[in-house]
Design an enzyme around this catalytic site. Sequence first.
Site, PDB file in Angstrom:
ATOM      1  N   GLY A  35      14.261  23.297  22.299  1.00  0.00           N
ATOM      2  CA  GLY A  35      14.000  23.900  23.596  1.00  0.00           C
ATOM      3  C   GLY A  35      12.583  24.442  23.688  1.00  0.00           C
ATOM      4  N   ALA A  36      12.389  25.389  24.656  1.00  0.00           N
ATOM      5  CA  ALA A  36      11.031  25.869  24.986  1.00  0.00           C
ATOM      6  C   ALA A  36      10.150  24.641  25.258  1.00  0.00           C
ATOM      7  CB  ALA A  36      10.463  26.755  23.882  1.00  0.00           C
ATOM      8  N   HIS A  41       7.053  17.723  24.544  1.00  0.00           N
ATOM      9  CA  HIS A  41       8.450  17.251  24.541  1.00  0.00           C
ATOM     10  C   HIS A  41       8.660  16.212  25.652  1.00  0.00           C
ATOM     11  CE1 HIS A  41       9.020  21.382  22.746  1.00  0.00           C
ATOM     12  NE2 HIS A  41       9.647  20.639  21.870  1.00  0.00           N
ATOM     13  N   GLN A  68      16.918  25.996   9.492  1.00  0.00           N
ATOM     14  CA  GLN A  68      15.545  25.605   9.147  1.00  0.00           C
ATOM     15  C   GLN A  68      14.585  26.784   9.182  1.00  0.00           C
ATOM     16  OE1 GLN A  68      15.522  22.752  12.610  1.00  0.00           O
ATOM     17  NE2 GLN A  68      13.361  23.273  12.688  1.00  0.00           N
ATOM     18  N   LYS A 157       3.069  15.608  15.889  1.00  0.00           N
ATOM     19  CA  LYS A 157       2.580  16.973  15.631  1.00  0.00           C
ATOM     20  C   LYS A 157       3.239  17.549  14.371  1.00  0.00           C
ATOM     21  CE  LYS A 157       1.872  21.476  16.607  1.00  0.00           C
ATOM     22  NZ  LYS A 157       3.006  21.979  15.894  1.00  0.00           N
ATOM     23  N   ASP A 158       4.544  17.333  14.210  1.00  0.00           N
ATOM     24  CA  ASP A 158       5.258  17.736  12.989  1.00  0.00           C
ATOM     25  C   ASP A 158       5.315  16.518  12.076  1.00  0.00           C
ATOM     26  OD1 ASP A 158       6.070  20.520  13.688  1.00  0.00           O
ATOM     27  OD2 ASP A 158       7.034  19.479  15.338  1.00  0.00           O
ATOM     28  N   SER A 193       2.474  23.389  21.249  1.00  0.00           N
ATOM     29  CA  SER A 193       3.540  23.861  20.368  1.00  0.00           C
ATOM     30  C   SER A 193       4.283  24.977  21.092  1.00  0.00           C
ATOM     31  CB  SER A 193       2.939  24.401  19.060  1.00  0.00           C
ATOM     32  OG  SER A 193       3.888  25.201  18.386  1.00  0.00           O
ATOM     33  N   SER A 194       5.587  25.023  20.887  1.00  0.00           N
ATOM     34  CA  SER A 194       6.353  26.119  21.495  1.00  0.00           C
ATOM     35  C   SER A 194       5.854  27.460  20.972  1.00  0.00           C
ATOM     36  CB  SER A 194       7.844  25.959  21.172  1.00  0.00           C
ATOM     37  OG  SER A 194       8.285  24.701  21.634  1.00  0.00           O
TER      38      SER A 194
END
Length: 292
Positions: A35-36, A41, A68, A157-158, A193-194
């Site tokens: 989310g966020a 996304h 996580q 990004k990740d 990024s959130s």
Amino acid sequence: MTSTLVRAESRAALQDALAPHRAAGARIGFVPTMGALHAGHRSLMHAAREQIGADGVLVVSIFVNPTQFAPGEDLDKYPRTLDADLEACAAEGVDVVFVPGVAEVYPAGEGQVTVDPGPLATVLEGVSRPTHFRGVLTVVAKLFGLVSPDVAVFGEKDYQQLALIRRMTTDLCLGIDVVGAPTVREPDGLALSSRNRYLDPDQRAAAVVLSRALFAAQEDAARGAAAALGAARAALRGTPGVDLDYLEIAAPDLGPAPPEGPARMLIAARVGSTRLIDNVALHLGAPEGGDS
Ligand code: PAF
């Protein structure tokens, strides 16, 4: 493309929502999120839709996965913006949003079978977050089991997360096509990024140095890894409030860095109390097709 967004909060509701699509033989595209949701996304949803076509069914999950986060990390303050997230999903033509509670994902609690992420989880992020990828892979495996997608899209990004999910999908023969989508950036280069929303204005101004360092490395990569690292370190030097965790060059699959050819530079730093990560592709040595 179905235009009505179905919100499923339980495993049963998810299966009910997917059953007609499965019966029709539709391809299922999946974007797992916490989310966020932001433009990054949305680019993943767009990429998933491209993979499955207009007749496919696009599923997004929104679940802040507790396993996580290590004790003391930002699980409690992680941004939760469900109404805006649902609007973003509707605008992207998502068909089904899976929004489970913790008990729905971990009905037997957390101490059950988990996915051992192996050695790739002990480097880079794994040094300061040793339990992180076990939690990520475990929840992604569960979500894959529930959604049974044909294709799943994750952000570059990740990058280490993407590499590990690819590894898991291959090593455990999950039969899912894992697609990486490019990082989306602010106009000044900061990767979306959130967690950027934790930054105050001064921290936000300082945070751009991460992407500047990576871009500086890209420019000097033709002179080799040492030059690329030197250029990135020079760009980072003298930015107050940025505490570097790591700056490394690796192979694209995160094995040892090659002397030349395609590689990846990855960075993590703490800006105030916010830990940010970023990465870019590099080509070490003479550009492909260029003079040596
Ligand atoms: O990248 C994320 O948002 C999360 O790590 C993921 C893949 C949704 C698993 O919780």
